[in-house]
Enzyme design. Structure first.
Site, PDB file in Angstrom:
ATOM      1  N   TYR A  19      -9.888  34.384  -9.286  1.00  0.00           N
ATOM      2  CA  TYR A  19      -8.562  34.141  -9.917  1.00  0.00           C
ATOM      3  C   TYR A  19      -8.206  35.850 -10.048  1.00  0.00           C
ATOM      4  O   TYR A  19      -7.110  36.015  -9.619  1.00  0.00           O
ATOM      5  CB  TYR A  19      -8.843  33.616 -11.166  1.00  0.00           C
ATOM      6  CG  TYR A  19      -7.781  33.493 -12.042  1.00  0.00           C
ATOM      7  CD1 TYR A  19      -6.373  33.084 -11.560  1.00  0.00           C
ATOM      8  CD2 TYR A  19      -7.721  33.499 -13.425  1.00  0.00           C
ATOM      9  CE1 TYR A  19      -5.375  33.312 -12.497  1.00  0.00           C
ATOM     10  CE2 TYR A  19      -6.698  33.647 -14.404  1.00  0.00           C
ATOM     11  CZ  TYR A  19      -5.438  33.465 -13.926  1.00  0.00           C
ATOM     12  OH  TYR A  19      -4.351  33.434 -14.734  1.00  0.00           O
ATOM     13  N   ALA A  49     -17.331  39.816  -9.880  1.00  0.00           N
ATOM     14  CA  ALA A  49     -18.104  38.714  -9.281  1.00  0.00           C
ATOM     15  C   ALA A  49     -19.160  38.340 -10.635  1.00  0.00           C
ATOM     16  O   ALA A  49     -19.581  39.218 -11.065  1.00  0.00           O
ATOM     17  CB  ALA A  49     -19.121  39.201  -8.307  1.00  0.00           C
ATOM     18  N   SER A  69     -15.281  41.250 -21.400  1.00  0.00           N
ATOM     19  CA  SER A  69     -14.496  40.166 -22.141  1.00  0.00           C
ATOM     20  C   SER A  69     -14.240  40.339 -23.777  1.00  0.00           C
ATOM     21  O   SER A  69     -15.363  41.063 -24.003  1.00  0.00           O
ATOM     22  CB  SER A  69     -15.361  38.944 -21.950  1.00  0.00           C
ATOM     23  OG  SER A  69     -14.739  37.823 -22.642  1.00  0.00           O
ATOM     24  N   TYR A 125     -23.037  33.286 -21.777  1.00  0.00           N
ATOM     25  CA  TYR A 125     -22.154  33.849 -20.829  1.00  0.00           C
ATOM     26  C   TYR A 125     -21.836  35.279 -21.650  1.00  0.00           C
ATOM     27  O   TYR A 125     -21.840  36.357 -21.075  1.00  0.00           O
ATOM     28  CB  TYR A 125     -21.226  33.126 -20.797  1.00  0.00           C
ATOM     29  CG  TYR A 125     -19.689  33.861 -20.406  1.00  0.00           C
ATOM     30  CD1 TYR A 125     -19.760  34.389 -18.939  1.00  0.00           C
ATOM     31  CD2 TYR A 125     -18.682  33.964 -21.128  1.00  0.00           C
ATOM     32  CE1 TYR A 125     -18.661  34.993 -18.490  1.00  0.00           C
ATOM     33  CE2 TYR A 125     -17.496  34.918 -20.680  1.00  0.00           C
ATOM     34  CZ  TYR A 125     -17.455  35.160 -19.451  1.00  0.00           C
ATOM     35  OH  TYR A 125     -16.445  36.216 -19.054  1.00  0.00           O
ATOM     36  N   LYS A 149     -22.369  39.463 -20.553  1.00  0.00           N
ATOM     37  CA  LYS A 149     -21.352  40.461 -20.557  1.00  0.00           C
ATOM     38  C   LYS A 149     -21.721  41.517 -21.460  1.00  0.00           C
ATOM     39  O   LYS A 149     -21.592  42.630 -21.048  1.00  0.00           O
ATOM     40  CB  LYS A 149     -20.108  39.686 -20.971  1.00  0.00           C
ATOM     41  CG  LYS A 149     -19.439  38.911 -19.938  1.00  0.00           C
ATOM     42  CD  LYS A 149     -18.890  39.575 -18.916  1.00  0.00           C
ATOM     43  CE  LYS A 149     -18.564  38.750 -17.736  1.00  0.00           C
ATOM     44  NZ  LYS A 149     -18.234  39.513 -16.451  1.00  0.00           N
ATOM     45  N   ASN A 159      -7.114  36.604 -23.020  1.00  0.00           N
ATOM     46  CA  ASN A 159      -7.080  35.391 -22.292  1.00  0.00           C
ATOM     47  C   ASN A 159      -6.154  35.506 -21.269  1.00  0.00           C
ATOM     48  O   ASN A 159      -4.979  35.345 -21.057  1.00  0.00           O
ATOM     49  CB  ASN A 159      -6.604  34.360 -23.194  1.00  0.00           C
ATOM     50  CG  ASN A 159      -7.673  34.004 -24.234  1.00  0.00           C
ATOM     51  OD1 ASN A 159      -8.150  34.938 -25.145  1.00  0.00           O
ATOM     52  ND2 ASN A 159      -8.321  32.790 -24.406  1.00  0.00           N
ATOM     53  N   ASP A 195     -15.967  27.742 -31.134  1.00  0.00           N
ATOM     54  CA  ASP A 195     -14.717  28.482 -31.288  1.00  0.00           C
ATOM     55  C   ASP A 195     -14.333  29.281 -32.624  1.00  0.00           C
ATOM     56  O   ASP A 195     -14.893  28.950 -33.446  1.00  0.00           O
ATOM     57  CB  ASP A 195     -13.465  27.611 -30.919  1.00  0.00           C
ATOM     58  CG  ASP A 195     -13.316  27.062 -29.522  1.00  0.00           C
ATOM     59  OD1 ASP A 195     -13.980  27.762 -28.704  1.00  0.00           O
ATOM     60  OD2 ASP A 195     -12.372  26.179 -29.455  1.00  0.00           O
TER      61      ASP A 195
HETATM   62  P1  NAD Z   1     -13.405  33.467 -10.766  1.00  0.00           P
HETATM   63  O1  NAD Z   1     -14.652  32.595 -10.973  1.00  0.00           O
HETATM   64  O2  NAD Z   1     -12.353  32.950 -10.326  1.00  0.00           O
HETATM   65  O3  NAD Z   1     -13.799  34.795 -10.035  1.00  0.00           O
HETATM   66  C1  NAD Z   1     -15.239  35.180  -9.940  1.00  0.00           C
HETATM   67  C2  NAD Z   1     -15.499  35.377  -8.342  1.00  0.00           C
HETATM   68  O4  NAD Z   1     -16.861  35.799  -8.328  1.00  0.00           O
HETATM   69  C3  NAD Z   1     -15.284  34.142  -7.638  1.00  0.00           C
HETATM   70  O5  NAD Z   1     -14.527  34.101  -6.480  1.00  0.00           O
HETATM   71  C4  NAD Z   1     -16.953  33.596  -7.377  1.00  0.00           C
HETATM   72  O6  NAD Z   1     -16.925  33.052  -6.059  1.00  0.00           O
HETATM   73  C5  NAD Z   1     -17.271  35.113  -7.095  1.00  0.00           C
HETATM   74  N1  NAD Z   1     -18.826  35.310  -7.306  1.00  0.00           N
HETATM   75  C6  NAD Z   1     -19.709  34.565  -8.532  1.00  0.00           C
HETATM   76  N2  NAD Z   1     -20.895  35.096  -8.405  1.00  0.00           N
HETATM   77  C7  NAD Z   1     -21.105  35.810  -7.252  1.00  0.00           C
HETATM   78  C8  NAD Z   1     -21.988  36.444  -6.532  1.00  0.00           C
HETATM   79  N3  NAD Z   1     -23.391  36.485  -6.974  1.00  0.00           N
HETATM   80  N4  NAD Z   1     -21.835  37.051  -5.289  1.00  0.00           N
HETATM   81  C9  NAD Z   1     -20.569  37.091  -4.867  1.00  0.00           C
HETATM   82  N5  NAD Z   1     -19.496  36.624  -5.593  1.00  0.00           N
HETATM   83  C10 NAD Z   1     -19.822  36.004  -6.821  1.00  0.00           C
HETATM   84  O7  NAD Z   1     -13.140  34.067 -12.273  1.00  0.00           O
HETATM   85  P2  NAD Z   1     -12.060  34.973 -12.805  1.00  0.00           P
HETATM   86  O8  NAD Z   1     -11.541  34.323 -14.073  1.00  0.00           O
HETATM   87  O9  NAD Z   1     -11.470  35.748 -11.790  1.00  0.00           O
HETATM   88  O10 NAD Z   1     -13.025  36.107 -13.823  1.00  0.00           O
HETATM   89  C11 NAD Z   1     -13.383  37.360 -12.994  1.00  0.00           C
HETATM   90  C12 NAD Z   1     -14.363  38.164 -14.005  1.00  0.00           C
HETATM   91  O11 NAD Z   1     -13.499  38.495 -15.074  1.00  0.00           O
HETATM   92  C13 NAD Z   1     -15.526  37.384 -14.146  1.00  0.00           C
HETATM   93  O12 NAD Z   1     -16.571  38.363 -14.369  1.00  0.00           O
HETATM   94  C14 NAD Z   1     -15.635  36.977 -15.664  1.00  0.00           C
HETATM   95  O13 NAD Z   1     -16.452  36.826 -16.195  1.00  0.00           O
HETATM   96  C15 NAD Z   1     -14.369  37.984 -16.022  1.00  0.00           C
HETATM   97  N6  NAD Z   1     -13.626  37.413 -17.134  1.00  0.00           N
HETATM   98  C16 NAD Z   1     -13.083  36.419 -16.959  1.00  0.00           C
HETATM   99  C17 NAD Z   1     -12.085  35.837 -18.126  1.00  0.00           C
HETATM  100  C18 NAD Z   1     -11.168  34.568 -17.791  1.00  0.00           C
HETATM  101  O14 NAD Z   1     -10.736  33.789 -18.785  1.00  0.00           O
HETATM  102  N7  NAD Z   1     -10.812  34.024 -16.732  1.00  0.00           N
HETATM  103  C19 NAD Z   1     -12.104  36.591 -19.121  1.00  0.00           C
HETATM  104  C20 NAD Z   1     -12.799  37.584 -19.455  1.00  0.00           C
HETATM  105  C21 NAD Z   1     -13.490  37.994 -18.502  1.00  0.00           C
HETATM  106  N1  UDP Z   2      -8.180  24.667 -26.364  1.00  0.00           N
HETATM  107  C1  UDP Z   2      -7.694  23.618 -26.866  1.00  0.00           C
HETATM  108  N2  UDP Z   2      -8.064  22.696 -25.798  1.00  0.00           N
HETATM  109  C2  UDP Z   2      -8.420  22.663 -24.591  1.00  0.00           C
HETATM  110  C3  UDP Z   2      -8.900  23.876 -24.449  1.00  0.00           C
HETATM  111  C4  UDP Z   2      -8.735  24.963 -25.112  1.00  0.00           C
HETATM  112  O1  UDP Z   2      -7.310  23.295 -27.945  1.00  0.00           O
HETATM  113  O2  UDP Z   2      -8.715  21.605 -23.649  1.00  0.00           O
HETATM  114  C5  UDP Z   2      -7.940  25.799 -27.452  1.00  0.00           C
HETATM  115  C6  UDP Z   2      -9.357  26.525 -27.831  1.00  0.00           C
HETATM  116  O3  UDP Z   2      -9.720  25.816 -29.000  1.00  0.00           O
HETATM  117  C7  UDP Z   2      -8.536  27.863 -28.258  1.00  0.00           C
HETATM  118  C8  UDP Z   2      -7.609  28.126 -27.121  1.00  0.00           C
HETATM  119  O4  UDP Z   2      -7.250  26.763 -26.773  1.00  0.00           O
HETATM  120  O5  UDP Z   2      -8.326  28.050 -29.433  1.00  0.00           O
HETATM  121  C9  UDP Z   2      -7.827  28.818 -25.925  1.00  0.00           C
HETATM  122  O6  UDP Z   2      -9.287  28.311 -25.338  1.00  0.00           O
HETATM  123  P1  UDP Z   2      -9.771  28.800 -24.017  1.00  0.00           P
HETATM  124  O7  UDP Z   2     -10.860  28.081 -23.765  1.00  0.00           O
HETATM  125  O8  UDP Z   2      -8.416  28.908 -23.116  1.00  0.00           O
HETATM  126  O9  UDP Z   2     -10.124  30.449 -24.177  1.00  0.00           O
HETATM  127  P2  UDP Z   2     -11.198  30.964 -25.126  1.00  0.00           P
HETATM  128  O10 UDP Z   2     -11.766  29.917 -26.050  1.00  0.00           O
HETATM  129  O11 UDP Z   2     -12.034  31.283 -24.120  1.00  0.00           O
HETATM  130  O12 UDP Z   2     -10.361  31.996 -25.715  1.00  0.00           O
END
Ligand code: NAD
Ligand code: UDP
Length: 343
Positions: free
Chosen positions: A13, A83, A126, A151, A155, A181, A297
């Protein structure tokens, strides 16, 4: 000048949006992704949008021989490291998967980087590392590490190991980007978030209710000390987040050591405010019902983004309405994500 970058997790993503931004900014991009949570279709669409091809290697960051080969084949000067695995619930059920992939994978990546003489790294951390913050908005100097699940701990461990590494060798230049987020999608509707199964996060859940794949939203708790009792978060448009990576990469040219930046908007919105904004942007009502709080949460979490603004010259530009309309466009155009094939 950095010309060629390795993007781990670049088919995912946030990685796909950042790969697009990098290509549009003129970087050569090598993507390494094992596709455990992504489709190669995302990169095909990135190529379509940028009119440029990233190099794509399907493989794992824990595969040292593959990393050595990639770093020998391409003149990589920096790594953007997305990743990893990101499901909180899964991390509680299978902690070793998370420590192996997120922590072990980063160790292997750094070993390969050092061997190849590549010392510039941007890491996807994160806001979860802040745990339940003592005060909001959250500044980078607030205590981190009181995380509530494997998780989050993975991080925080990576942040610490990167800090130790940079302290041991002055050639390292490391950005720890603490995302709040991420939501939204590219304005074209061609790339976006494509969760497998029932989404855990609020926005993909809402868009799947809107498109009729899920019957209603469960709002997790309405008795928090917030504006309307529902949880407050700092939602940030994924395209703004992608731009934050380019700003961090540029800033690392001028600094060594480890540097932490919050990437958020500074604005918190409640679950019900998000539901209302989504309705306004999409015209779709979102049926919902309140259920008990989700374990783990917290009430409110939003960034103080001043450090990133001052040091990176970056701030989020897109408002909540844009986040909602872009999420909705992506969902409508791709009701089954990248499996829809109707671009
Ligand atoms: P995502 O799952 O869409 O992307 C992660 C990608 O890494 C995927 O394409 C997956 O196939 C690949 N991957 C996983 N393990 C791998 C490995 N061992 N080798 C090679 N590829 C691998 O997730 P995202 O939302 O794009 O998140 C990207 C990064 O940002 C992650 O590290 C995630 O923890 C961090 N992050 C995400 C969020 C969020 O809410 N989306 C918030 C904070 C931090
Ligand atoms: N949340 C909710 N219903 C859902 C998913 C999330 O009410 O089905 C709420 C959750 O309690 C939080 C906010 O939406 O207050 C964001 O949640 P999310 O899981 O997207 O992110 P994070 O909790 O990791 O910040």
């Amino acid at each position: 000048m950095i010309k060629t970058v390795l993007v781990t997790g670049g088919a995912g993503y946030i990685g796909s949006h950042t790969t697009l931004a990098l290509l549009l900014a003129g970087f050569n991009v090598v993507v390494l992704d094992n596709l455990c949570n992504a489709s190669p279709e995302s990169l095909r669409r990135v190529a379509q949008l940028s009119d440029r091809e990233p190099v794509f290697e399907k493989g794992d960051i824990r595969d040292r021989a593959l990393l050595d080969k990639l770093l020998a084949q391409h003149p990589v000067q920096a790594v953007l490291h997305f990743a990893g695995l990101k499901s909180v619930g899964e991390s509680v059920a299978y902690p070793l998967r998370y420590y192996d992939n997120n922590v072990g994978g980063t160790v292997t990546l750094c070993q390969a980087m050092a061997a190849a003489g590549v010392f510039t790294l941007v890491f996807s951390s994160s806001a979860t590392v802040y745990g339940d913050p003592a005060t909001v908005p959250i500044t980078e100097d607030q205590p981190a590490g009181h995380t509530t699940n494997p998780y989050g701990r993975s991080k925080f461990m990576v942040e610490q190991l990167l800090g130790d590494l940079a302290a041991s060798d002055p050639r390292w230049r490391v950005a720890l980007l603490r995302y709040f987020n991420p939501v939204g999608a590219h304005e074209s509707g061609l790339i976006g978030e494509d969760p497998h199964g029932i989404p855990n996060n609020l926005l993909p859940y809402i868009t799947q209710v809107a498109v009729g794949k899920l019957p209603e939203l469960a709002v997790f708790g309405n008795d928090y000390q917030t504006i309307d009792g529902t949880g407050v978060r700092d939602y940030i448009h994924v395209v703004d987040l992608a731009q934050g990576h380019l700003a961090a990469l540029k800033e690392l040219l001028t600094r060594t050591g480890t540097h932490v930046w919050n990437l958020g908007t500074g604005q918190g919105y409640s679950v019900l405010q998000v539901v209302q904004a989504f309705k306004a942007a999409s015209g779709q009502p979102i049926p919902y019902r309140t259920v008990p709080r989700r374990p783990g949460d917290i009430a409110a979490c939003y960034a103080d983004p001043a450090k990133a603004a001052a040091e990176l010259g970056w701030s989020a530009k897109r408002d909540l309405f844009t986040m909602m309309s872009d999420s909705w466009r992506w969902q409508k155009m791709n009701p089954d994500g990248y499996r829809s094939g109707n671009d």
